[in-house]
Motif scaffolding. Structure first.
Motif, PDB file in Angstrom:
ATOM      1  N   ASP A 156       7.558   8.500   2.869  1.00  0.00           N
ATOM      2  CA  ASP A 156       6.607   9.565   2.513  1.00  0.00           C
ATOM      3  C   ASP A 156       6.002   9.307   1.130  1.00  0.00           C
ATOM      4  OD1 ASP A 156       6.943  10.926   4.903  1.00  0.00           O
ATOM      5  OD2 ASP A 156       8.408  12.350   4.074  1.00  0.00           O
ATOM      6  N   GLN A 157       6.857   8.910   0.172  1.00  0.00           N
ATOM      7  CA  GLN A 157       6.373   8.616  -1.182  1.00  0.00           C
ATOM      8  C   GLN A 157       5.418   7.427  -1.166  1.00  0.00           C
ATOM      9  OE1 GLN A 157      10.057   8.072  -3.342  1.00  0.00           O
ATOM     10  NE2 GLN A 157      10.335  10.273  -3.662  1.00  0.00           N
ATOM     11  N   CYS A 197       3.559   6.493   1.318  1.00  0.00           N
ATOM     12  CA  CYS A 197       2.311   6.948   1.938  1.00  0.00           C
ATOM     13  C   CYS A 197       1.425   7.684   0.932  1.00  0.00           C
ATOM     14  CB  CYS A 197       2.606   7.848   3.137  1.00  0.00           C
ATOM     15  SG  CYS A 197       3.276   6.956   4.551  1.00  0.00           S
ATOM     16  N   GLN A 198       2.049   8.237  -0.106  1.00  0.00           N
ATOM     17  CA  GLN A 198       1.304   8.931  -1.164  1.00  0.00           C
ATOM     18  C   GLN A 198       0.893   7.973  -2.285  1.00  0.00           C
ATOM     19  OE1 GLN A 198       0.407  12.158  -0.764  1.00  0.00           O
ATOM     20  NE2 GLN A 198       1.369  11.893   1.232  1.00  0.00           N
ATOM     21  N   GLY A 199       1.172   6.664  -2.111  1.00  0.00           N
ATOM     22  CA  GLY A 199       0.731   5.677  -3.090  1.00  0.00           C
ATOM     23  C   GLY A 199       1.799   5.179  -4.048  1.00  0.00           C
ATOM     24  N   ASP A 200       3.052   5.536  -3.835  1.00  0.00           N
ATOM     25  CA  ASP A 200       4.154   5.133  -4.721  1.00  0.00           C
ATOM     26  C   ASP A 200       4.649   3.736  -4.344  1.00  0.00           C
ATOM     27  OD1 ASP A 200       6.420   4.880  -6.276  1.00  0.00           O
ATOM     28  OD2 ASP A 200       7.372   6.725  -5.574  1.00  0.00           O
ATOM     29  N   GLN A 201       4.160   2.711  -5.045  1.00  0.00           N
ATOM     30  CA  GLN A 201       4.519   1.317  -4.752  1.00  0.00           C
ATOM     31  C   GLN A 201       6.012   1.042  -4.920  1.00  0.00           C
ATOM     32  OE1 GLN A 201       2.528  -0.855  -3.288  1.00  0.00           O
ATOM     33  NE2 GLN A 201       4.128  -2.404  -3.262  1.00  0.00           N
ATOM     34  N   ARG A 219       0.735   2.567   7.043  1.00  0.00           N
ATOM     35  CA  ARG A 219       1.236   3.741   6.321  1.00  0.00           C
ATOM     36  C   ARG A 219       0.368   4.970   6.531  1.00  0.00           C
ATOM     37  NH1 ARG A 219       0.323   1.948   0.073  1.00  0.00           N
ATOM     38  NH2 ARG A 219      -1.938   1.986   0.125  1.00  0.00           N
ATOM     39  N   GLY A 220      -0.911   4.783   6.768  1.00  0.00           N
ATOM     40  CA  GLY A 220      -1.779   5.921   7.029  1.00  0.00           C
ATOM     41  C   GLY A 220      -1.525   6.560   8.388  1.00  0.00           C
ATOM     42  N   ARG A 241       4.999  11.850   9.210  1.00  0.00           N
ATOM     43  CA  ARG A 241       6.077  12.405   8.401  1.00  0.00           C
ATOM     44  C   ARG A 241       7.186  12.925   9.322  1.00  0.00           C
ATOM     45  NH1 ARG A 241       5.296  15.553   3.057  1.00  0.00           N
ATOM     46  NH2 ARG A 241       7.466  15.740   2.498  1.00  0.00           N
TER      47      ARG A 241
END
Length: 180
Positions: A11-12, A14-18, A61-62, A66
């Motif tokens: 989830d992280q 998917c929100q952009g957290d590399q 990832r998009g 969830r």
């Protein structure tokens, strides 16, 4: 990122957290590589497929929903990559009867290399769906319910695939015990 579930990490990511993706890769790369090595029996190809699997995770990832269990989702991607590679390999080299050589992670009874080779050879002779069910159930320790979820089939179908694989292995290995 210890103590954080794979699903939270995904989830992280998917929100952009590399760093979340890097944690997922660190957790699962070895397992994915081992699974792929047993499926394709070619170390360099398994390495390539592992990279392809994680690139697919990045690209997908998009579309990740969830709440989806991460490990079955990841191994579904890996299994599909292995299936595609094996189909391509069969198409390119339709006349080859020997499986490619390379390192695998099939355990050998009492460290016996000859027995390990026999088991590896026998696994490669199974139809892909049976091989996958045997590897996931016996070598990865997955339940039939987990295999069913991963493949989008009923647990009974997963059990049947594995059972047929065990029977074929018994036949190929000359009646060795402890296959089921």
């Amino acid at each position: 990122m210890e103590g954080v579930t794979d699903e939270v990490l995904m989830d992280q990511f998917c929100q952009g957290d590399q760093p979340a993706f890097e944690a997922l890769f660190a957790r699962h790369a070895g397992r994915v590589h081992g699974f792929l090595a047993r499926m394709v029996r070619d170390g360099p190809l398994a390495e390539d497929l592992m990279q392809t699997t994680f690139l697919s995770v990045i690209r997908a990832r998009g579309r990740y929903e969830r709440g989806t269990r991460f490990t079955p989702w990841l191994l579904t991607i890996a299994a599909n990559a292995a299936r595609d590679a094996l189909r391509h390999q069969q198409h390119v080299d339709a006349h080859a009867h020997a499986p490619p050589e390379g390192p695998t992670a099939v355990p050998a009874p009492d460290g016996d290399p000859a027995m390990r080779r026999r088991i590896e050879d026998a696994l490669q002779q199974l139809p892909l769906e049976q091989r996958e069910a045997v590897v996931l159930s016996k070598l990865e320790g997955w339940s039939f319910e987990e295999i069913a979820e991963m493949r989008g089939i009923r647990a009974g179908a997963a059990r049947l695939r594995a059972h047929r694989g065990y029977e074929k292995l018994r036949e190929l290995l000359g009646g060795l015990e402890d296959m089921s």
